[in-house]
Design a protein around this motif. Sequence first.
Motif, PDB file in Angstrom:
ATOM      1  N   ASP A  49      -0.548  11.179   1.060  1.00 41.53           N
ATOM      2  CA  ASP A  49       0.367  10.859   2.254  1.00 41.53           C
ATOM      3  C   ASP A  49       0.418   9.331   2.032  1.00 41.53           C
ATOM      4  N   TYR A  50       0.391   8.431   2.094  1.00 49.34           N
ATOM      5  CA  TYR A  50       1.009   7.327   1.966  1.00 49.34           C
ATOM      6  C   TYR A  50       0.998   5.989   1.411  1.00 49.34           C
ATOM      7  N   ILE A  51       0.384   6.545  -0.043  1.00 50.84           N
ATOM      8  CA  ILE A  51       0.575   5.934  -1.479  1.00 50.84           C
ATOM      9  C   ILE A  51       1.621   6.675  -2.617  1.00 50.84           C
ATOM     10  N   GLU A 111       9.586   2.037   3.169  1.00 50.40           N
ATOM     11  CA  GLU A 111       8.135   1.197   2.441  1.00 50.40           C
ATOM     12  C   GLU A 111       7.961  -0.155   1.584  1.00 50.40           C
ATOM     13  N   CYS A 112       6.751  -0.208   1.653  1.00 46.44           N
ATOM     14  CA  CYS A 112       6.188  -1.798   1.580  1.00 46.44           C
ATOM     15  C   CYS A 112       4.787  -1.115   0.568  1.00 46.44           C
ATOM     16  N   TYR A 120       3.990   4.319   1.673  1.00 42.11           N
ATOM     17  CA  TYR A 120       5.564   5.160   2.046  1.00 42.11           C
ATOM     18  C   TYR A 120       4.978   5.150   3.796  1.00 42.11           C
ATOM     19  N   SER A 121       6.139   4.910   4.124  1.00 41.29           N
ATOM     20  CA  SER A 121       5.858   5.518   5.610  1.00 41.29           C
ATOM     21  C   SER A 121       6.860   5.591   6.805  1.00 41.29           C
ATOM     22  N   LEU A 122       7.419   7.091   7.262  1.00 42.67           N
ATOM     23  CA  LEU A 122       8.093   6.888   8.154  1.00 42.67           C
ATOM     24  C   LEU A 122       8.120   6.119   9.577  1.00 42.67           C
ATOM     25  N   ASP A 123       7.360   5.867   9.866  1.00 42.04           N
ATOM     26  CA  ASP A 123       7.030   5.424  11.362  1.00 42.04           C
ATOM     27  C   ASP A 123       6.756   3.471  11.013  1.00 42.04           C
ATOM     28  N   SER A 140       5.255  -0.867  15.323  1.00 45.32           N
ATOM     29  CA  SER A 140       3.896  -0.082  14.110  1.00 45.32           C
ATOM     30  C   SER A 140       2.907  -0.381  14.759  1.00 45.32           C
ATOM     31  N   GLN A 141       1.641   0.905  14.523  1.00 42.59           N
ATOM     32  CA  GLN A 141       0.764   0.772  15.099  1.00 42.59           C
ATOM     33  C   GLN A 141      -0.409  -0.647  14.486  1.00 42.59           C
ATOM     34  N   TYR A 142      -0.079  -1.090  13.542  1.00 41.70           N
ATOM     35  CA  TYR A 142      -0.710  -2.544  12.711  1.00 41.70           C
ATOM     36  C   TYR A 142      -0.033  -3.429  13.034  1.00 41.70           C
TER      37      TYR A 142
END
Length: 160
Positions: free
Chosen positions: A37-39, A130-131, A69-72, A82-84
């Motif tokens: 998913d995210y990695i 992308e982070c 990677y997160s589209l959100d 962002s939720q975080y």
Amino acid sequence: MARNSTNADWWSTLGVIRSKAVLTLIDNTVVEVYGTDYIKSWKVTQDLSSGNDKPVFDFVSDKLEMTLYSLDNDFNPFAEDSQYYGKFVLGVKVKMFVKVDFLGHGDELNWDEIGEFKVAEINVSDTGTECEILAYDSGFEGIEKSKQQIYAPMRDIESS
């Protein structure tokens, strides 16, 4: 001398290699992210500079480079929606795991921890999706002892 590890280094003829990171955010919220998913990518570099049986007691630190990677924009520390937001900052703890998944053939293996790290740098792409993080093993105290102590969400942002 250094040794790098990525998913490509962990191989199996019968299964698929899975990767997982467990993030402990600044407020102690625990978030699990997976290679499915995210990695987007990851690499652990181990310093093997002490190659004899009498190690030199210089400080040596393993390093984790990971792209999330997160589209959100979940891992964009500058995105207020962002939720975080305010929680994914420098000093976040990351535990990295891998395992072989035999895809239902039995003998699934448990997650093997390959290191525990603290985030020292966060770089976000222009789109925010992308982070890239740079983290050092948990023995690295440079974050706590740094005089900069800048948390990413507190930075002013100008947008066009």
